[in-house]
Design a protein around this motif. Structure first.
Motif, PDB file in Angstrom:
ATOM      1  N   SER A 147       0.837  -1.210   0.000  1.00  0.00           N
ATOM      2  CA  SER A 147       0.000   0.000   0.000  1.00  0.00           C
ATOM      3  C   SER A 147       0.868   1.255   0.000  1.00  0.00           C
ATOM      4  O   SER A 147       0.592   2.217  -0.730  1.00  0.00           O
ATOM      5  CB  SER A 147      -0.927   0.021   1.220  1.00  0.00           C
ATOM      6  OG  SER A 147      -1.806  -1.072   1.185  1.00  0.00           O
ATOM      7  N   ALA A 148       1.926   1.226   0.808  1.00  0.00           N
ATOM      8  CA  ALA A 148       2.841   2.380   0.864  1.00  0.00           C
ATOM      9  C   ALA A 148       3.582   2.545  -0.460  1.00  0.00           C
ATOM     10  O   ALA A 148       3.756   3.667  -0.960  1.00  0.00           O
ATOM     11  CB  ALA A 148       3.832   2.207   2.012  1.00  0.00           C
ATOM     12  N   THR A 149       4.000   1.426  -1.050  1.00  0.00           N
ATOM     13  CA  THR A 149       4.723   1.469  -2.327  1.00  0.00           C
ATOM     14  C   THR A 149       3.840   2.015  -3.450  1.00  0.00           C
ATOM     15  O   THR A 149       4.292   2.775  -4.306  1.00  0.00           O
ATOM     16  CB  THR A 149       5.240   0.056  -2.697  1.00  0.00           C
ATOM     17  OG1 THR A 149       6.077  -0.411  -1.639  1.00  0.00           O
ATOM     18  CG2 THR A 149       6.033   0.067  -3.991  1.00  0.00           C
ATOM     19  N   ILE A 150       2.564   1.619  -3.435  1.00  0.00           N
ATOM     20  CA  ILE A 150       1.619   2.112  -4.447  1.00  0.00           C
ATOM     21  C   ILE A 150       1.495   3.637  -4.338  1.00  0.00           C
ATOM     22  O   ILE A 150       1.591   4.354  -5.336  1.00  0.00           O
ATOM     23  CB  ILE A 150       0.233   1.445  -4.268  1.00  0.00           C
ATOM     24  CG1 ILE A 150       0.306  -0.035  -4.646  1.00  0.00           C
ATOM     25  CG2 ILE A 150      -0.820   2.149  -5.122  1.00  0.00           C
ATOM     26  CD1 ILE A 150      -0.882  -0.857  -4.164  1.00  0.00           C
ATOM     27  N   ALA A 151       1.295   4.118  -3.118  1.00  0.00           N
ATOM     28  CA  ALA A 151       1.156   5.568  -2.916  1.00  0.00           C
ATOM     29  C   ALA A 151       2.438   6.302  -3.322  1.00  0.00           C
ATOM     30  O   ALA A 151       2.392   7.350  -3.973  1.00  0.00           O
ATOM     31  CB  ALA A 151       0.816   5.862  -1.454  1.00  0.00           C
ATOM     32  N   GLU A 152       3.578   5.710  -2.966  1.00  0.00           N
ATOM     33  CA  GLU A 152       4.874   6.307  -3.310  1.00  0.00           C
ATOM     34  C   GLU A 152       5.046   6.377  -4.840  1.00  0.00           C
ATOM     35  O   GLU A 152       5.503   7.382  -5.384  1.00  0.00           O
ATOM     36  CB  GLU A 152       5.990   5.462  -2.688  1.00  0.00           C
ATOM     37  CG  GLU A 152       7.367   6.069  -2.782  1.00  0.00           C
ATOM     38  CD  GLU A 152       8.424   5.185  -2.119  1.00  0.00           C
ATOM     39  OE1 GLU A 152       9.375   5.742  -1.572  1.00  0.00           O
ATOM     40  OE2 GLU A 152       8.281   3.946  -2.152  1.00  0.00           O
ATOM     41  N   GLY A 153       4.651   5.298  -5.519  1.00  0.00           N
ATOM     42  CA  GLY A 153       4.752   5.255  -6.981  1.00  0.00           C
ATOM     43  C   GLY A 153       3.882   6.314  -7.639  1.00  0.00           C
ATOM     44  O   GLY A 153       4.278   6.938  -8.620  1.00  0.00           O
ATOM     45  N   GLU A 154       2.697   6.521  -7.085  1.00  0.00           N
ATOM     46  CA  GLU A 154       1.791   7.540  -7.639  1.00  0.00           C
ATOM     47  C   GLU A 154       2.370   8.946  -7.458  1.00  0.00           C
ATOM     48  O   GLU A 154       2.279   9.793  -8.352  1.00  0.00           O
ATOM     49  CB  GLU A 154       0.412   7.447  -6.978  1.00  0.00           C
ATOM     50  CG  GLU A 154      -0.370   6.192  -7.341  1.00  0.00           C
ATOM     51  CD  GLU A 154      -0.813   6.145  -8.783  1.00  0.00           C
ATOM     52  OE1 GLU A 154      -0.666   7.143  -9.509  1.00  0.00           O
ATOM     53  OE2 GLU A 154      -1.301   5.083  -9.215  1.00  0.00           O
ATOM     54  N   VAL A 155       2.960   9.196  -6.278  1.00  0.00           N
ATOM     55  CA  VAL A 155       3.555  10.523  -6.032  1.00  0.00           C
ATOM     56  C   VAL A 155       4.774  10.725  -6.930  1.00  0.00           C
ATOM     57  O   VAL A 155       4.968  11.797  -7.503  1.00  0.00           O
ATOM     58  CB  VAL A 155       3.915  10.717  -4.544  1.00  0.00           C
ATOM     59  CG1 VAL A 155       4.616  12.058  -4.330  1.00  0.00           C
ATOM     60  CG2 VAL A 155       2.666  10.645  -3.673  1.00  0.00           C
ATOM     61  N   LEU A 156       5.592   9.677  -7.077  1.00  0.00           N
ATOM     62  CA  LEU A 156       6.754   9.764  -7.971  1.00  0.00           C
ATOM     63  C   LEU A 156       6.298  10.069  -9.399  1.00  0.00           C
ATOM     64  O   LEU A 156       6.905  10.880 -10.102  1.00  0.00           O
ATOM     65  CB  LEU A 156       7.553   8.445  -7.943  1.00  0.00           C
ATOM     66  CG  LEU A 156       8.728   8.335  -8.919  1.00  0.00           C
ATOM     67  CD1 LEU A 156       9.769   9.411  -8.661  1.00  0.00           C
ATOM     68  CD2 LEU A 156       9.364   6.947  -8.849  1.00  0.00           C
ATOM     69  N   GLN A 157       5.198   9.443  -9.815  1.00  0.00           N
ATOM     70  CA  GLN A 157       4.695   9.669 -11.172  1.00  0.00           C
ATOM     71  C   GLN A 157       4.284  11.129 -11.398  1.00  0.00           C
ATOM     72  O   GLN A 157       4.439  11.656 -12.490  1.00  0.00           O
ATOM     73  CB  GLN A 157       3.512   8.749 -11.457  1.00  0.00           C
ATOM     74  CG  GLN A 157       3.095   8.797 -12.922  1.00  0.00           C
ATOM     75  CD  GLN A 157       1.952   7.865 -13.248  1.00  0.00           C
ATOM     76  OE1 GLN A 157       1.109   7.580 -12.417  1.00  0.00           O
ATOM     77  NE2 GLN A 157       1.932   7.374 -14.460  1.00  0.00           N
ATOM     78  N   LEU A 158       3.770  11.762 -10.337  1.00  0.00           N
ATOM     79  CA  LEU A 158       3.377  13.174 -10.457  1.00  0.00           C
ATOM     80  C   LEU A 158       4.534  14.037 -10.940  1.00  0.00           C
ATOM     81  O   LEU A 158       4.378  14.914 -11.774  1.00  0.00           O
ATOM     82  CB  LEU A 158       2.904  13.714  -9.093  1.00  0.00           C
ATOM     83  CG  LEU A 158       1.504  13.362  -8.620  1.00  0.00           C
ATOM     84  CD1 LEU A 158       1.254  14.010  -7.262  1.00  0.00           C
ATOM     85  CD2 LEU A 158       0.445  13.818  -9.613  1.00  0.00           C
ATOM     86  N   THR A 159       5.727  13.771 -10.382  1.00  0.00           N
ATOM     87  CA  THR A 159       6.897  14.589 -10.739  1.00  0.00           C
ATOM     88  C   THR A 159       7.610  14.047 -11.976  1.00  0.00           C
ATOM     89  O   THR A 159       8.196  14.800 -12.750  1.00  0.00           O
ATOM     90  CB  THR A 159       7.902  14.658  -9.569  1.00  0.00           C
ATOM     91  OG1 THR A 159       8.210  13.324  -9.156  1.00  0.00           O
ATOM     92  CG2 THR A 159       7.316  15.418  -8.395  1.00  0.00           C
ATOM     93  N   ALA A 160       7.556  12.729 -12.177  1.00  0.00           N
ATOM     94  CA  ALA A 160       8.321  12.111 -13.270  1.00  0.00           C
ATOM     95  C   ALA A 160       7.577  12.109 -14.599  1.00  0.00           C
ATOM     96  O   ALA A 160       8.193  12.114 -15.667  1.00  0.00           O
ATOM     97  CB  ALA A 160       8.698  10.675 -12.896  1.00  0.00           C
ATOM     98  N   ALA A 161       6.233  12.142 -14.537  1.00  0.00           N
ATOM     99  CA  ALA A 161       5.422  11.882 -15.733  1.00  0.00           C
ATOM    100  C   ALA A 161       5.666  12.866 -16.870  1.00  0.00           C
ATOM    101  O   ALA A 161       5.621  12.499 -18.037  1.00  0.00           O
ATOM    102  CB  ALA A 161       3.940  11.872 -15.370  1.00  0.00           C
ATOM    103  N   SER A 162       5.926  14.130 -16.545  1.00  0.00           N
ATOM    104  CA  SER A 162       6.099  15.131 -17.606  1.00  0.00           C
ATOM    105  C   SER A 162       7.507  15.713 -17.643  1.00  0.00           C
ATOM    106  O   SER A 162       7.736  16.769 -18.217  1.00  0.00           O
ATOM    107  CB  SER A 162       5.078  16.263 -17.409  1.00  0.00           C
ATOM    108  OG  SER A 162       3.782  15.747 -17.391  1.00  0.00           O
ATOM    109  N   ASN A 163       8.453  15.003 -17.037  1.00  0.00           N
ATOM    110  CA  ASN A 163       9.828  15.489 -16.953  1.00  0.00           C
ATOM    111  C   ASN A 163      10.706  14.708 -17.928  1.00  0.00           C
ATOM    112  O   ASN A 163      10.890  13.499 -17.766  1.00  0.00           O
ATOM    113  CB  ASN A 163      10.327  15.315 -15.511  1.00  0.00           C
ATOM    114  CG  ASN A 163      11.742  15.844 -15.316  1.00  0.00           C
ATOM    115  OD1 ASN A 163      12.418  16.221 -16.275  1.00  0.00           O
ATOM    116  ND2 ASN A 163      12.191  15.872 -14.081  1.00  0.00           N
TER     117      ASN A 163
END
Length: 332
Positions: A147-163
Motif C-alpha cells: 500500500s505504501a509502495t503504491i502511494a509512493e509510486g503515484e507521487v513519484l509519477q506526479l513529478t516524473a510523468a512530464s519530466n
C-alpha cells in the motif's frame, strides 16, 4: 459442432477458482456496506461491478491453492487485494481527472472528487480490517508495504510523468509502485498464508512482480496503437495527459535537438496542437521505440514464467504460466 472459442487463461483461472471467487464477492459486498453512508456502496459497486477481470484477487486464491492452503483466510486476502486495487483506481481517476474507466463514466464524473477520495479511503480502511482478521503479521507487513509502495509510486509519477529527464530506471520504479507492487503482494500473501517455505513465497513474489511490469508495459504500448473500444480509453490518452511512458522515454533517448524540442513542447509544457499525436507516433516508429518496448514486455513475461519453475508442476501452475504469455499476446 462446437464453435465456442477456447477460454483465455484468465477465464480458465476464473472457472477453476469460481467457488472461492463467489466467497470473495460475498465478502466484498458485505464489507462495502455502510449503515450510515449509502454513497459508499453506491460508488464502490459502480467500480467493483464494472466487469473487471478480478485478476489480482484470483492470483491470491491461485497462489494459496498452489501451496495447498485449506483454511478460510485466502478469501479475506483476495478481498483485501481487490479493495486496495479499487481504492487506488478511485484516487487515480481524481488525480488524472479521468472521465472514463473500463469504457464507463468514472465515479468522480458521476458523483464528485470528494466522494471518490473519501470512498477510496474507506476501502483502504476496510482492507486493513480484513488483513488483521487473518492474524498473520507477515501478511499484514507485505500488504501494508505494498500500500505504501503504491502511494509512493503515484507521487513519484506526479513529478516524473512530464519530466524529460525521466529515464527507464525511474519508469520502472513508477511501474513497480503503481502496478507491480499489488501483483507481487497478491501472489506472495497466498503463499505466506499457506505457510509455504521461503523459496516458494519468493518465487510467487517474483512471478507477480514480473507479471505486473509486463502488464503495465503492454498497457503503455497499446495506448499508442490499441483499439479504444477494447481498452475503454482512446489511442493517445497518455500523450494527451502528458505521461512519459516507456515508448516515449525510448524515443527521447534517441532524439535529435528538433525532436527533443517537440517532446519538450508537447509533454513538458503541454502545448499540444493538431497533428502532434501523429507526429509523436511517427517519432516512435522512426526510433523503433514500439518494437523495443514490445521486446521488454516479452522479456518480463518470460521472467514471470521462469519464476514459477521453482514450484511443483501442476495444472494451476501451468495456467499461471499461460497467463503471463496471454498478458503480452495483445502485442505479439
Amino acid at each position: 459442432m462446437n464453435n465456442a472459442s477456447p477460454l483465455k487463461p484468465h477465464e480458465q483461472l476464473a472457472a477453476v477458482l469460481a467457488d472461492d471467487m463467489a466467497l470473495v464477492n460475498d465478502q466484498i459486498r458485505t464489507r462495502m456496506a455502510s449503515k450510515h453512508a449509502p454513497r459508499i456502496p453506491e460508488v464502490t459497486a459502480h467500480l467493483v461491478e464494472a466487469g473487471g477481470k478480478r485478476l489480482r484477487p484470483m492470483l491470491t486464491l491461485a497462489a494459496a491453492r498452489l501451496c495447498g492452503y485449506d483454511g478460510p483466510y485466502h478469501v479475506h486476502l483476495a478481498a483485501t487485494v481487490e479493495f486496495i486495487h479499487t481504492a487506488t483506481l478511485l484516487h487515480d481517476d481524481v488525480v488524472d481527472e479521468s472521465a472514463k474507466r473500463r469504457g464507463r463514466p468514472t465515479a468522480n464524473l458521476l458523483w464528485d472528487n470528494k466522494s471518490s477520495v473519501l470512498v477510496g479511503d474507506y476501502l483502504f480502511s476496510r482492507s486493513f480490517q480484513l488483513m488483521v482478521e487473518t492474524g498473520n503479521l507477515r501478511v499484514l507487513d507485505i500488504l501494508a508495504n505494498a500500500s505504501a509502495t503504491i502511494a509512493e509510486g503515484e507521487v513519484l509519477q506526479l513529478t516524473a510523468a512530464s519530466n524529460l529527464a525521466t529515464d527507464e530506471a525511474i519508469y520502472l520504479q513508477v511501474v513497480r509502485g503503481k502496478t507491480a507492487a499489488l501483483f507481487s503482494a497478491a501472489t506472495q500473501v497466498g503463499g505466506v498464508i499457506a505457510q509455504a517455505d521461503e523459496t516458494v513465497t519468493q518465487a510467487l513474489y517474483d512471478y507477480g512482480d514480473a507479471l505486473g511490469i509486463s502488464f503495465q508495459i503492454v498497457d503503455d504500448l497499446l495506448d499508442y496503437g490499441g483499439a479504444a473500444a477494447s481498452l475503454g480509453k482512446n489511442t493517445g490518452d497518455d500523450f494527451r495527459e502528458r505521461k512519459l511512458t516507456l515508448p516515449v522515454i525510448k524515443a527521447i533517448a534517441k532524439a535529435d535537438t528538433t525532436e527533443r524540442d517537440f517532446w519538450k513542447r508537447t509533454i513538458e509544457k503541454g502545448d499540444q496542437q493538431d497533428g502532434d499525436l501523429e507526429q509523436a507516433m511517427a517519432l516512435l516508429e522512426k526510433h523503433n521505440a514500439m518494437e523495443e518496448t514490445r521486446q521488454d514486455a516479452l522479456e518480463w513475461a518470460g521472467k514471470a514464467r521462469t519464476a514459477l519453475e521453482a514450484l511443483p508442476e501442476s495444472d494451476l501452475r501451468n495456467l499461471l504460466m499461460d497467463l503471463s504469455d496471454y498478458v503480452v499476446s495483445r502485442v505479439v
